[in-house]
Design an enzyme around this catalytic site. Sequence first.
Site, PDB file in Angstrom:
ATOM      1  N   GLU A   1      75.389  31.757  40.099  1.00 39.16           N
ATOM      2  CA  GLU A   1      76.262  30.726  40.691  1.00 39.16           C
ATOM      3  C   GLU A   1      77.294  31.419  41.599  1.00 39.16           C
ATOM      4  O   GLU A   1      77.732  32.537  41.287  1.00 39.16           O
ATOM      5  CB  GLU A   1      76.990  30.012  39.547  1.00 39.16           C
TER       6      GLU A   1
ATOM      7  N   ASN B   1      79.752  22.777  44.620  1.00 45.48           N
ATOM      8  CA  ASN B   1      79.247  24.001  44.010  1.00 45.48           C
ATOM      9  C   ASN B   1      77.725  23.836  44.060  1.00 45.48           C
ATOM     10  O   ASN B   1      77.158  23.016  43.331  1.00 45.48           O
ATOM     11  CB  ASN B   1      79.778  24.104  42.572  1.00 45.48           C
TER      12      ASN B   1
ATOM     13  N   LYS C   1      76.217  20.878  41.802  1.00 47.08           N
ATOM     14  CA  LYS C   1      76.548  20.965  40.379  1.00 47.08           C
ATOM     15  C   LYS C   1      77.113  19.641  39.862  1.00 47.08           C
ATOM     16  O   LYS C   1      78.070  19.095  40.444  1.00 47.08           O
ATOM     17  CB  LYS C   1      77.556  22.096  40.165  1.00 47.08           C
TER      18      LYS C   1
ATOM     19  N   GLU D   1      87.545  24.216  39.072  1.00 48.64           N
ATOM     20  CA  GLU D   1      86.342  23.620  39.693  1.00 48.64           C
ATOM     21  C   GLU D   1      86.522  22.133  39.970  1.00 48.64           C
ATOM     22  O   GLU D   1      86.004  21.607  40.948  1.00 48.64           O
ATOM     23  CB  GLU D   1      85.121  23.837  38.799  1.00 48.64           C
TER      24      GLU D   1
ATOM     25  N   CYS E   1      75.526  26.780  35.831  1.00 52.12           N
ATOM     26  CA  CYS E   1      76.493  27.181  34.813  1.00 52.12           C
ATOM     27  C   CYS E   1      76.765  26.150  33.723  1.00 52.12           C
ATOM     28  O   CYS E   1      75.989  25.990  32.806  1.00 52.12           O
ATOM     29  CB  CYS E   1      77.789  27.629  35.472  1.00 52.12           C
TER      30      CYS E   1
ATOM     31  N   ASN F   1      78.706  31.739  35.945  1.00 53.23           N
ATOM     32  CA  ASN F   1      79.892  32.626  35.884  1.00 53.23           C
ATOM     33  C   ASN F   1      80.646  32.177  34.646  1.00 53.23           C
ATOM     34  O   ASN F   1      81.295  31.123  34.669  1.00 53.23           O
ATOM     35  CB  ASN F   1      80.830  32.381  37.063  1.00 53.23           C
TER      36      ASN F   1
HETATM   37  N1  CDV Z   1      81.310  28.296  35.940  1.00 49.88           N
HETATM   38  C1  CDV Z   1      81.279  27.551  34.799  1.00 49.88           C
HETATM   39  O1  CDV Z   1      80.794  26.424  34.808  1.00 49.88           O
HETATM   40  N2  CDV Z   1      81.836  28.112  33.699  1.00 49.88           N
HETATM   41  C2  CDV Z   1      81.969  27.427  32.438  1.00 49.88           C
HETATM   42  C3  CDV Z   1      83.156  27.929  31.671  1.00 49.88           C
HETATM   43  C4  CDV Z   1      84.418  27.395  32.236  1.00 49.88           C
HETATM   44  C5  CDV Z   1      83.129  27.514  30.217  1.00 49.88           C
HETATM   45  C6  CDV Z   1      80.711  27.581  31.586  1.00 49.88           C
HETATM   46  O2  CDV Z   1      80.254  26.565  31.044  1.00 49.88           O
HETATM   47  O3  CDV Z   1      80.219  28.691  31.396  1.00 49.88           O
END
Ligand code: CDV
Length: 309
Positions: free
Chosen positions: A47, A110, A127, A146, A171, A196
């Site tokens: 990501e 995103n 996203k 975000e 993510c 991430n």
């Molecule tokens: N980039 C993300 O979506 N990170 C989230 C963190 C904030 C918990 C994740 O679900 O990994």
Amino acid sequence: MPRIVNIAAAQLGPIQRRDSRKEVIERLLNHMYNAAKMGCDVVVFPELALTTFFPRWYIEDPEELNQFYESEMPGPTTQPLFDAAKKLGLGFYLGYAELNKQSDGYHRYNTSILVGKDGKIIGKYHKVHLPGHDEYEPWRRFQHLEKRYFEAGSSFDVWSAFGGIFGMALCNDRRWSETYRVMGLQGVEMILLGYNTPVHNPPAPEHDDLSLFHNHLVMQAGAYQNGTWVVGVAKAGNEEDCDMIGGTCIIAPSGEIVAACSTKGDELAIARCDLDLCQSYKSTTFNFEKHRQIHAYGLISHQRGVKTP
Ligand code: CDV
């Protein structure tokens, strides 16, 4: 003939704020050349793979913020990725921040794209599950903005590609069973997913020690319950004083991890993925047509929060 797709999960180590786009693209190209040497068909990047994870900062100056976004894809700095894809006959998945000019103004997402072996974009995903908050929260060790910097996407689509049915997620999406099931209902055979994830979770520090466990738990469950391959790829290591988990892996429809990274730096994990393995799950335990009981699932799409009796 089995439908084999050779996948390279291309983990990235940290990207610092001072690192130029050009330097980052060189690292991605290096992954692509190594993956091609090993006979891969598709490379999966994380990501927001072109920059440091900027939602950790509250940035007020729009010009400063815009530097983290791509207003065209491919653009002048990212074109070499598309050229390499064509030259090497190698598809890729790439996560990045998108600044999209439409008739009603600018939109920020995103985003991930899936690119074919001909260097052309097959599909784009915005996203859906944006974690974090939208205002500055001084009590946090670092921000997770975000919800301020992106609009949420509105669908989980799948595409016919590489001889199978491919889907994308980003993510936080991986933690939600709905992500996998919506794609499962479209016959997905491989879900590509970059992330991430900081080790430290400010609202729930008691989860910190479990961050790698939860990472694998959700992706392995999503793979098994929908009879699909899942490729989860981290941007890992210490980025701007924030430790990010690794845990990059390729998961079979059985739910088993068949390849994984062992460092927190730039590293490839490679697997020979037989898309026909999905059928063994899709046609038995998770034969949706035969076994799903949709009359009992109404709340899933009609109610967001919990209502107790
Ligand atoms: N980039 C993300 O979506 N990170 C989230 C963190 C904030 C918990 C994740 O679900 O990994």
